[in-house]
Design a protein around this motif. Structure first.
Motif, short mmCIF file in Angstrom:
data_model
loop_
_atom_site.label_atom_id
_atom_site.label_comp_id
_atom_site.label_asym_id
_atom_site.label_seq_id
_atom_site.Cartn_x
_atom_site.Cartn_y
_atom_site.Cartn_z
N ASP A 1 0.85 -1.18 0.00
CA ASP A 1 0.00 0.00 0.00
C ASP A 1 0.89 1.24 0.00
OD1 ASP A 1 -1.66 2.14 0.66
OD2 ASP A 1 -2.56 1.18 2.40
N THR A 2 0.82 2.05 -1.05
CA THR A 2 1.68 3.23 -1.15
C THR A 2 1.47 4.17 0.02
OG1 THR A 2 1.68 3.06 -3.57
CG2 THR A 2 2.36 5.17 -2.62
N ARG A 3 0.24 4.42 0.40
CA ARG A 3 -0.01 5.36 1.51
C ARG A 3 0.59 4.85 2.81
NH1 ARG A 3 -6.36 5.95 1.31
NH2 ARG A 3 -6.05 3.70 1.12
N HIS A 4 0.47 3.55 3.06
CA HIS A 4 1.04 2.97 4.27
C HIS A 4 2.56 3.06 4.23
CE1 HIS A 4 1.21 -0.77 7.13
NE2 HIS A 4 1.60 0.34 7.74
N TYR B 1 1.75 -8.71 -4.11
CA TYR B 1 0.42 -9.32 -4.26
C TYR B 1 -0.39 -8.70 -5.40
CZ TYR B 1 -3.92 -11.71 -3.27
OH TYR B 1 -5.04 -12.49 -3.40
N SER B 2 -0.50 -7.37 -5.46
CA SER B 2 -1.33 -6.74 -6.49
C SER B 2 -0.66 -6.76 -7.86
CB SER B 2 -1.66 -5.30 -6.11
OG SER B 2 -0.48 -4.55 -5.88
N ARG B 3 0.67 -6.99 -7.90
CA ARG B 3 1.43 -7.09 -9.14
C ARG B 3 1.19 -5.88 -10.05
NH1 ARG B 3 1.96 -13.21 -11.30
NH2 ARG B 3 3.60 -12.09 -12.43
N PRO B 4 1.54 -4.69 -9.60
CA PRO B 4 1.32 -3.49 -10.42
C PRO B 4 2.24 -3.49 -11.65
CG PRO B 4 2.64 -2.97 -8.49
CD PRO B 4 2.17 -4.37 -8.31
N THR C 1 7.80 -10.94 -4.23
CA THR C 1 6.77 -9.94 -4.53
C THR C 1 5.93 -10.29 -5.74
OG1 THR C 1 8.20 -8.62 -5.98
CG2 THR C 1 8.28 -8.14 -3.60
N GLY C 2 6.47 -11.10 -6.64
CA GLY C 2 5.77 -11.41 -7.88
C GLY C 2 6.02 -10.41 -8.99
N THR C 3 6.78 -9.35 -8.71
CA THR C 3 6.99 -8.29 -9.69
C THR C 3 8.45 -7.85 -9.67
OG1 THR C 3 4.72 -7.49 -9.36
CG2 THR C 3 6.25 -5.99 -10.46
N ARG C 4 9.09 -7.83 -10.83
CA ARG C 4 10.43 -7.26 -10.97
C ARG C 4 10.36 -5.74 -10.89
NH1 ARG C 4 15.01 -9.09 -13.78
NH2 ARG C 4 15.97 -7.21 -12.95
#
Length: 300
Positions: free
Chosen positions: A88-91, A114-117, A146-149
């Motif tokens: 969460d960016t805000r967190h 998790y969200s894989r942006p 993380t699932g994302t590079r």
């Protein structure tokens, strides 16, 4: 434009475990004692509340208290990098600001998980966090968790931000790491202990090590030998650490579990892990201790 300056957080950094009491509470006295021990044994810096620090199961208040306690213990004798990454960016922004107030020297920011942006969102996330405080930022690229590079092209763009100064590399993409090291002034830190010497030899700044919880002096000796021009000794010491690295990081248990199991056997502050992690079995801990006892004596 290869990185050539002084390492922003030092060379030899430990991804420190978070000590807990027998009942599972935060052990701040233990954290102070362990931090002081690690610095005395050769660590230039301590990374708190990362993966090894069990950040998923520690509260925001505990993480801030940990920074304050460790700062009290080490003073200006070592850098403190606070893990603040969340999905969460805000967190993450709030944790970054709290880390600054608690006395951290920098923050470690993992890719949102998790969200894989997509990459444009990954870049925007890091920029927003870097803009939220005056602290320098270490990007943490660990796609296996993380699932994302953080794709190399994204890292190159982020390198233009004045407060994004370093990368903890757990990508297992040695080619990409060398390309970014060659093209930027980012300080690269090996995040996988088996790569400590290899990345250092091609221009990295040092390492952020889980194994350093148990063997800080032995790992630092690798860098010291290389800096002294004794590459044969550096290679020998790196190879000598491989059985312990494998036992701690590649034997099927998370690093937080193996590090705490070994520290507890060595009489250093650690305590239990928090669920869902579970303590290492006695036979696994015996194997860790056996690998540890085969290390050459450190020279700090």
């Amino acid at each position: 434009m290869t990185y050539t300056g002084s390492p922003p957080f030092g060379r030899a950094l430990c991804a420190m475990i978070t000590p807990f009491t027998a009942s599972g509470g935060l052990d701040l006295d233990g954290a102070r004692r362990l931090a002081a021990h690690l610095v005395a044994e050769g660590c230039d810096g301590l990374v708190l509340s990362g993966t090894t620090g069990e950040s998923p199961t520690t509260t925001d208040a505990e993480q801030a208290a940990l920074i304050r306690a460790v700062r009290e213990a080490v003073g200006d004798g070592a850098t403190i990098v606070a893990g603040v990454g969340t999905p969460d960016t805000r967190h993450t922004v709030r944790l970054t600001q709290a880390a600054e107030q608690a006395g951290a020297d920098g923050v470690l920011v993992v890719t949102p998980y998790y969200s894989r942006p997509p990459q444009d969102a990954v870049e925007a996330h890091f920029r927003e966090v870097a803009d939220a405080s005056a602290l320098p930022v270490m990007l943490y690229d660990i796609p296996g968790r993380t699932g994302t590079r953080i794709e190399p092209e994204t890292v190159l763009r982020l390198a233009e931000h004045p407060r994004i100064v370093a990368v903890k590399d757990c990508s297992y993409d040695f080619l990409a790491a060398q390309k970014v090291i060659s093209a930027t002034e980012l300080a690269y830190y090996a995040g996988c202990d088996e790569h400590n010497l290899a990345l250092y030899a091609v221009g990295a700044a040092g390492y952020v090590s889980t194994v350093a919880n148990a063997a800080p002096g032995q790992l630092r000796a690798v860098l010291d030998a290389f800096d002294a021009g004794d590459t044969a000794t550096a290679a020998r010491l790196q190879r000598a650490a491989i059985p312990l690295i494998e036992s701690m990081m590649s034997a099927g248990l998370p690093g937080a579990v193996t590090a705490k199991a070994l520290l507890n056997r060595l009489g250093l502050p650690a305590g239990p892990v928090r669920a869902p992690l579970r303590a290492a079995a006695p036979e696994a801990t015996d194997a860790l201790l056996s690998a540890y006892r085969k290390l050459p004596e450190p020279t700090v």
